[in-house]
Structures are given as structure tokens and as C-alpha cells.
Design an enzyme around this catalytic site. Structure first.
Site, PDB file in Angstrom:
ATOM      1  N   CYS A  27      17.065 -38.488 -45.927  1.00 22.05           N
ATOM      2  CA  CYS A  27      15.706 -38.726 -46.403  1.00 22.05           C
ATOM      3  C   CYS A  27      14.642 -38.327 -45.383  1.00 22.05           C
ATOM      4  O   CYS A  27      14.638 -37.195 -44.911  1.00 22.05           O
ATOM      5  CB  CYS A  27      15.593 -40.189 -46.835  1.00 22.05           C
ATOM      6  SG  CYS A  27      14.207 -40.566 -47.923  1.00 22.05           S
ATOM      7  N   GLU A  45      21.377 -40.078 -50.940  1.00 23.72           N
ATOM      8  CA  GLU A  45      21.297 -41.142 -49.941  1.00 23.72           C
ATOM      9  C   GLU A  45      21.809 -42.453 -50.530  1.00 23.72           C
ATOM     10  O   GLU A  45      21.451 -42.840 -51.648  1.00 23.72           O
ATOM     11  CB  GLU A  45      19.844 -41.302 -49.483  1.00 23.72           C
ATOM     12  CG  GLU A  45      19.663 -42.335 -48.383  1.00 23.72           C
ATOM     13  CD  GLU A  45      18.209 -42.500 -47.968  1.00 23.72           C
ATOM     14  OE1 GLU A  45      17.940 -42.547 -46.758  1.00 23.72           O
ATOM     15  OE2 GLU A  45      17.334 -42.580 -48.858  1.00 23.72           O
ATOM     16  N   LYS A  96      21.193 -43.375 -40.216  1.00 22.22           N
ATOM     17  CA  LYS A  96      19.792 -42.946 -40.236  1.00 22.22           C
ATOM     18  C   LYS A  96      19.072 -43.430 -38.981  1.00 22.22           C
ATOM     19  O   LYS A  96      19.085 -44.622 -38.657  1.00 22.22           O
ATOM     20  CB  LYS A  96      19.109 -43.495 -41.493  1.00 22.22           C
ATOM     21  CG  LYS A  96      17.722 -42.929 -41.750  1.00 22.22           C
ATOM     22  CD  LYS A  96      17.220 -43.387 -43.112  1.00 22.22           C
ATOM     23  CE  LYS A  96      15.898 -42.744 -43.482  1.00 22.22           C
ATOM     24  NZ  LYS A  96      15.443 -43.127 -44.833  1.00 22.22           N
TER      25      LYS A  96
END
Length: 306
Positions: A162, A41, A128
């Protein structure tokens, strides 16, 4: 298909040096006949490690403003020189790549997972969906535009950033497209990847590939606000890259404290065999009962017209 996670330490807030490291790892992966390589990430140009321990929520704090400005300056743009360079290397080496970046769009930074094809270039940029806890002080919220799988070497591959890997509907959005290999990318920690990597493999009957980085607060560049007060802190970012098979068993258990490529071979026949008893978007899905809709429009900041 040979798949791999690039577990490495990336130069923090240094996009030029970070790009050079990406190219180096791509070359090593190609030499090992890897066809799919995943980076952690925000590998380029770094996770916002300072926020948690420096009172990041203090409103109008001048040092937090300086830190954010430096972070924004180091972020990369989707049409910028860093990604152009990486895309050229992906094309030349023939390694499909998932690269975590800090994406700059005007004055906002997004945590974005970019999918780069050797034949087509950038085929996906997934922002994200929901930054986690203190990340919300730094990153903008994403959208469903990048919730797509891509065909790589006879397998369908998708990826999430994540903690959004814990979002059931985000996973479902990828499973429903026939995902065979699931890529999860992390700032880097065995405590983050140990449970969810195997869970996704078992739930989706997929190969589950986790990519995590290494980080020490000593990696913060000189001149960065809070560097002196953070330099002596211990970091929990010990990597955690791992690969689980579609039966939920480890192929490579989480790797700690070591820069390396974490490699395995993914066999489509194994995926098909594991779906005999459970297929979450097929014979076990009850599509007559459940409905999932995904808005894949790119949600841009508001624009004002004359």
C-alpha cells in the site's frame, strides 16, 4: 513471464475460507500459465475496515477491544496451518506467489507481504514499514528484513504494501537489487492505484503490478462489533488491480468492481530497452553522491532475560 494480480473478495476474518479462496485462485492462475501471482494487501484475513468510521481512537473502549481481539484471533502465523497449505499448493502448481496477510506475532498484528517460491517455500515476509493513519491503531510497525527481491522466471521481483509504495527509499531499496517487476498490494481502490502504478513503472523502468481487493461492509461477519452500524455504508474498495509496462504506459488499466485475474506478459528485453535512457540505480544513479543503507535485521519485540 506471465504475471497476474488476483482481484477478489476474500472472506473477512475467516482464515479457513480465505485459504480455500487463495487455493482456488492459484489453480485458476496455473491454468492460465501464470508464473507470478499477487494477492491484495492483508487478503488473508482482512483489512481493518472498521477503525475509520467507529471512533477507533477512543481509549479503553470495550467495543474497540472486542473488535481488535477478533481481528487478532483471525490473523495467521508464518508457521501456521494456513500458510503451510498455501505453500504446498504453490509448490504443486508452480506459481510464485505474493500473499498479503495479517500476521499474528504474540499480541500484535502486522501487515505482512509473504513471498512464496514453488521450490523454496516462504522466501520472504515483509512487514509494512509504517502503517498509514488509522492503521497505526491496529498494526505494529515493520522492519527492513523483507526488503528483498526474488528471482522468478528470469526476472527479479520485489513487493511493497500500500502506501509504503510512496516511500522513495523503500522503492530504492528494491530497485538497487535489480528489480524488474514491482508488486504493490492494496486493500483495493482505483483511486489508490491509478497514479502510483504508472509512476513506479516509469521511475524504476519496471513492470508495475498492482493487486487490489473488493470489499463491502456487508461482508463483516455477524457478531462482529460495529457490524450493524457499518453494514449500510458504501465502500470505496472497488479493486483497482492494474499492470503498467516499463515505459509507464498501461498494459491493463485499473479494473473496477470485478472479480478476475488481471494478467500480462513481462518481457525482460523490454525492461532492458527502457533503461537505455534512464536507470535509477545504474548509469543515472550518481552513486558517488548518494548513499542508501538498509537495515535488514528482523526487529523482534524486546525479550527480558533473567
Amino acid at each position: 513471464m506471465r504475471i497476474a494480480a488476483a482481484q477478489a473478495r476474500c472472506p473477512w476474518l475467516d482464515p479457513a475460507a480465505g485459504t480455500a479462496k487463495v487455493l482456488d485462485l492459484l489453480g485458476k492462475a496455473a491454468a492460465d500459465n501464470v508464473e507470478l501471482l499477487a494477492f491484495p494487501e492483508t487478503f488473508l484475513s482482512g483489512y481493518p475496515f472498521w477503525v475509520e468510521h467507529t471512533g477507533g481512537a477512543r481509549f479503553n473502549d470495550p467495543e474497540q477491544k472486542r473488535a481488535y481481539a477478533a481481528y487478532l484471533d483471525a490473523a495467521v502465523e508464518l508457521d501456521g496451518p494456513e500458510l503451510r497449505t498455501v505453500t504446498e499448493a504453490v509448490r504443486d502448481l508452480g506459481v510464485f506467489t505474493y500473499l498479503g496477510i495479517t500476521e499474528r506475532a504474540r499480541g500484535t498484528v502486522y501487515c505482512t507481504l509473504v513471498a512464496i517460491s514453488p521450490e523454496q517455500g516462504v522466501v520472504g515476509a515483509h512487514r509494512k514499514l509504517m502503517p498509514t493513519h488509522e492503521e497505526r491503531l491496529v498494526w505494529g510497525s515493520g522492519d527492513g528484513h523483507g526488503l528483498r527481491v526474488h528471482r522468478v522466471g528470469g526476472l527479479n521481483v520485489g513487493g511493497l504494501n500500500c502506501w509504503e509504495n510512496w516511500m522513495p527509499l523503500a522503492r530504492q531499496a528494491l530497485y538497487a537489487q535489480g528489480e524488474d517487476v514491482h508488486v504493490s498490494v492494496w486493500p483495493g481502490s482505483t483511486r489508490l492505484t491509478t497514479d502510483i502504478t504508472r509512476f513506479i513503472a516509469m521511475e524504476g523502468r519496471v513492470y508495475s503490478l498492482a493487486a487490489g481487493a473488493l470489499f463491502s461492509y456487508a461482508d463483516l461477519p455477524s457478531g462482529f462489533p460495529f457490524r450493524d452500524e457499518l453494514a449500510e455504508r458504501g465502500s470505496r474498495c472497488d479493486g483497482g488491480s492494474a499492470i503498467a509496462g516499463p515505459d509507464g504506459e498501461w498494459i491493463v488499466p485499473p479494473v473496477s468492481g470485478e472479480e478476475r485475474l488481471v494478467i500480462a506478459d513481462a518481457d525482460p528485453a523490454v525492461v532492458r530497452g527502457e533503461r537505455q535512457s534512464f536507470d535509477p540505480v545504474g548509469h543515472y544513479s550518481r552513486g558517488d553522491v548518494f548513499r542508501v543503507e538498509v537495515d535488514r535485521r528482523r526487529l523482534s519485540p524486546a525479550r527480558f532475560l533473567d
